[in-house]
Scaffold this motif. Structure first.
Motif, mmCIF file in Angstrom:
data_model
loop_
_atom_site.group_PDB
_atom_site.id
_atom_site.type_symbol
_atom_site.label_atom_id
_atom_site.label_comp_id
_atom_site.label_asym_id
_atom_site.label_seq_id
_atom_site.Cartn_x
_atom_site.Cartn_y
_atom_site.Cartn_z
ATOM 1 N N VAL A 1 0.839 -1.200 0.000
ATOM 2 C CA VAL A 1 0.000 0.000 0.000
ATOM 3 C C VAL A 1 0.872 1.249 0.000
ATOM 4 O O VAL A 1 2.037 1.202 0.405
ATOM 5 N N PRO A 2 0.350 2.378 -0.461
ATOM 6 C CA PRO A 2 1.090 3.640 -0.352
ATOM 7 C C PRO A 2 1.528 3.892 1.082
ATOM 8 O O PRO A 2 0.794 3.590 2.024
ATOM 9 N N SER A 3 2.737 4.418 1.235
ATOM 10 C CA SER A 3 3.413 4.718 2.510
ATOM 11 C C SER A 3 4.177 3.521 3.048
ATOM 12 O O SER A 3 5.068 3.687 3.887
ATOM 13 N N GLU A 4 3.881 2.313 2.588
ATOM 14 C CA GLU A 4 4.541 1.115 3.110
ATOM 15 C C GLU A 4 5.932 0.954 2.513
ATOM 16 O O GLU A 4 6.170 1.268 1.346
ATOM 17 N N ALA A 5 6.862 0.442 3.316
ATOM 18 C CA ALA A 5 8.227 0.185 2.860
ATOM 19 C C ALA A 5 8.532 -1.302 2.972
ATOM 20 O O ALA A 5 8.004 -1.995 3.842
ATOM 21 N N LYS A 6 9.369 -1.790 2.077
ATOM 22 C CA LYS A 6 9.865 -3.155 2.177
ATOM 23 C C LYS A 6 11.217 -3.234 1.477
ATOM 24 O O LYS A 6 11.611 -2.321 0.747
ATOM 25 N N THR A 7 11.930 -4.343 1.703
ATOM 26 C CA THR A 7 13.232 -4.562 1.086
ATOM 27 C C THR A 7 13.174 -5.797 0.201
ATOM 28 O O THR A 7 12.656 -6.836 0.610
ATOM 29 N N GLY B 1 6.041 2.596 -1.208
ATOM 30 C CA GLY B 1 4.847 2.831 -2.001
ATOM 31 C C GLY B 1 4.484 4.306 -2.004
ATOM 32 O O GLY B 1 4.428 4.937 -0.946
ATOM 33 N N ILE B 2 4.260 4.876 -3.176
ATOM 34 C CA ILE B 2 3.913 6.293 -3.311
ATOM 35 C C ILE B 2 2.409 6.473 -3.468
ATOM 36 O O ILE B 2 1.774 7.245 -2.744
ATOM 37 N N SER B 3 1.824 5.753 -4.411
ATOM 38 C CA SER B 3 0.404 5.940 -4.714
ATOM 39 C C SER B 3 -0.127 4.732 -5.463
ATOM 40 O O SER B 3 0.635 3.895 -5.953
ATOM 41 N N ARG B 4 -1.449 4.654 -5.572
ATOM 42 C CA ARG B 4 -2.074 3.635 -6.405
ATOM 43 C C ARG B 4 -2.063 4.085 -7.866
ATOM 44 O O ARG B 4 -2.172 5.287 -8.154
ATOM 45 N N VAL B 5 -1.934 3.105 -8.757
ATOM 46 C CA VAL B 5 -2.006 3.390 -10.192
ATOM 47 C C VAL B 5 -2.800 2.286 -10.868
ATOM 48 O O VAL B 5 -3.016 1.221 -10.297
ATOM 49 N N LEU C 1 3.698 6.324 8.893
ATOM 50 C CA LEU C 1 3.082 7.595 9.263
ATOM 51 C C LEU C 1 4.069 8.742 9.107
ATOM 52 O O LEU C 1 3.714 9.816 8.594
ATOM 53 N N PHE C 2 5.306 8.529 9.544
ATOM 54 C CA PHE C 2 6.332 9.578 9.428
ATOM 55 C C PHE C 2 6.519 9.988 7.973
ATOM 56 O O PHE C 2 6.585 11.173 7.645
ATOM 57 N N TRP C 3 6.578 8.984 7.075
ATOM 58 C CA TRP C 3 6.724 9.301 5.645
ATOM 59 C C TRP C 3 5.489 10.032 5.140
ATOM 60 O O TRP C 3 5.596 11.018 4.405
ATOM 61 N N ALA C 4 4.308 9.553 5.514
ATOM 62 C CA ALA C 4 3.062 10.112 4.986
ATOM 63 C C ALA C 4 2.857 11.562 5.395
ATOM 64 O O ALA C 4 2.240 12.344 4.662
ATOM 65 N N GLU C 5 3.353 11.936 6.572
ATOM 66 C CA GLU C 5 3.148 13.300 7.056
ATOM 67 C C GLU C 5 3.998 14.318 6.313
ATOM 68 O O GLU C 5 3.705 15.511 6.341
ATOM 69 N N ASN C 6 5.048 13.867 5.660
ATOM 70 C CA ASN C 6 5.937 14.771 4.942
ATOM 71 C C ASN C 6 5.512 14.901 3.486
ATOM 72 O O ASN C 6 4.935 13.978 2.910
ATOM 73 N N GLU C 7 5.815 16.055 2.922
ATOM 74 C CA GLU C 7 5.451 16.293 1.528
ATOM 75 C C GLU C 7 6.332 15.471 0.596
ATOM 76 O O GLU C 7 7.527 15.290 0.838
ATOM 77 N N VAL C 8 5.738 14.932 -0.463
ATOM 78 C CA VAL C 8 6.474 14.197 -1.486
ATOM 79 C C VAL C 8 6.839 15.209 -2.567
ATOM 80 O O VAL C 8 6.054 15.501 -3.461
ATOM 81 N N SER C 9 8.022 15.760 -2.458
ATOM 82 C CA SER C 9 8.433 16.847 -3.356
ATOM 83 C C SER C 9 9.349 16.323 -4.461
ATOM 84 O O SER C 9 9.806 15.176 -4.428
ATOM 85 N N GLN D 1 -2.000 14.561 1.560
ATOM 86 C CA GLN D 1 -1.468 14.089 2.837
ATOM 87 C C GLN D 1 -2.490 13.228 3.575
ATOM 88 O O GLN D 1 -2.139 12.198 4.165
ATOM 89 N N ALA D 2 -3.755 13.634 3.521
ATOM 90 C CA ALA D 2 -4.807 12.854 4.189
ATOM 91 C C ALA D 2 -4.874 11.442 3.629
ATOM 92 O O ALA D 2 -4.993 10.468 4.384
ATOM 93 N N GLU D 3 -4.812 11.307 2.316
ATOM 94 C CA GLU D 3 -4.854 9.977 1.715
ATOM 95 C C GLU D 3 -3.620 9.168 2.094
ATOM 96 O O GLU D 3 -3.722 7.976 2.405
ATOM 97 N N ARG D 4 -2.444 9.798 2.090
ATOM 98 C CA ARG D 4 -1.220 9.082 2.458
ATOM 99 C C ARG D 4 -1.312 8.575 3.894
ATOM 100 O O ARG D 4 -0.992 7.416 4.183
ATOM 101 N N ILE D 5 -1.755 9.442 4.797
ATOM 102 C CA ILE D 5 -1.858 9.056 6.204
ATOM 103 C C ILE D 5 -2.883 7.938 6.387
ATOM 104 O O ILE D 5 -2.703 7.038 7.210
ATOM 105 N N SER D 6 -3.948 7.967 5.594
ATOM 106 C CA SER D 6 -5.004 6.962 5.742
ATOM 107 C C SER D 6 -4.502 5.550 5.481
ATOM 108 O O SER D 6 -5.083 4.576 5.968
ATOM 109 N N PHE D 7 -3.432 5.404 4.696
ATOM 110 C CA PHE D 7 -2.876 4.084 4.396
ATOM 111 C C PHE D 7 -1.886 3.608 5.452
ATOM 112 O O PHE D 7 -1.566 2.419 5.516
ATOM 113 N N SER D 8 -1.375 4.512 6.270
ATOM 114 C CA SER D 8 -0.244 4.174 7.129
ATOM 115 C C SER D 8 -0.570 3.175 8.227
ATOM 116 O O SER D 8 0.322 2.540 8.788
#
Length: 292
Positions: A70-76, A139-143, A210-218, A229-236
């Motif tokens: 999901v967006p905001s999620e990290a994995k290796t 994850g950045i966003s859904r496509v 959550l930490f990633w989602a709260e910051n702007e994706v510039s 930001q609201a959508e990003r946080i909603s996935f966290s």
């Protein structure tokens, strides 16, 4: 997660089209999942949308259903096959270091596969190994995949963004987001008290997201692909926590799938609050057992 041994669907180099009678194995935590499906330009189904929508042409990396990201999620990922290293090379050659993580969902009673639960991925770090590389992704966003343009040596396609609808009740949404953030902080405070292996990080995956989602994706190539930001946080909220059983991990996967399907941030935030609170009860129960 190793490509193509752990975490990704292993597709043979001469696999387009793949013989449906063959079984291609994915090892996941010691268990093997088999998919008697195949991919071809004629049998690979994609979502369709308006040609006026912003689009990107990117490498596509298929996973099985229980590996949705999901967006905001990290994995290796551990990439070591030549075709996946070639995919990585193309991805890092772009300014934004992106590719698409998608679920290859077998279509019931059909000799085809469907690209669903697709996420635009940013490569955060690469560590070279004697064999292949460890790749940290986010994850950045859904496509949606709207066109498949390349089959070999790896998939490449045209994707368009999938974003939530504009909220009609911004005040309520903001209030619920604060409640979700408070719940995540409470979960974090509980979880760091658990006795876990030394390799476990003090910062939970939920808190990290959550930490990633709260910051702007510039500095992104197309801001049209970046959720609010609201959508990003909603996935966290939809992350595993330490000590989860196999059954609890399956619940996480179900929640992820539902979160990816929703188009309303408020509904996803409310589900996230309920999920985090359930996780808090689970962690509290484990802490009580540890204290005995």
């Amino acid at each position: 997660m190793k490509f193509g041994a752990v975490g990704a669907l292993s597709l043979p180099r001469s696999s387009f089209p793949i013989n449906p009678r063959h079984r291609y194995s994915l090892s996941n935590g010691g268990a093997s999942l088999h998919f008697p499906n195949f991919i071809s330009s004629r049998r690979f189904s994609c979502h369709c949308t308006s040609s006026r929508a912003p689009s990107l042409e990117l490498p596509l990396l298929p996973f099985v259903l229980d590996e949705v990201l999901v967006p905001s999620e990290a994995k290796t990922l551990h990439l070591y096959e030549a075709r996946f290293l070639a995919l990585l090379e193309e991805a890092v050659s772009q300014r934004n270091k992106t590719f698409v993580h998608f679920v290859l969902d077998p279509v019931s009673n059909s000799r085809s596969s469907y690209a669903s639960y697709c996420s635009l991925i940013h490569i955060e770090n690469i560590e070279k190994l004697p064999i292949g590389a460890l790749v940290s992704i986010r994850g950045i966003s859904r496509v949606n995949v709207v066109e498949l343009v390349q089959m070999e040596p790896y998939l490449r396609g045209v994707v368009v963004p999938v974003l939530d609808n504009v909220p009609s009740e911004a005040t309520l949404l903001n209030s619920k987001i604060l409640e979700l953030k408070d719940s995540i902080s409470s979960l974090q405070a509980l979880q760091i008290k658990l006795k876990v292996p030394k390799r476990e990080r003090l910062q939970t995956q939920t808190k990290n997201s959550l930490f990633w989602a709260e910051n702007e994706v510039s500095d992104f190539l197309l801001q049209d692909f970046v959720p609010t930001q609201a959508e990003r946080i909603s996935f966290s909220a939809f992350q595993p926590v330490s000590g989860m059983s196999d059954t609890e991990l399956l619940t996480v996967q179900r929640e992820k799938l539902k979160a990816m399907e929703l188009r309303e941030s408020l509904e996803r935030v409310e589900r996230g609050i309920a999920f985090v609170q359930q996780c808090m009860k689970m962690v509290a129960a484990r802490l009580a057992i540890q204290s005995l």
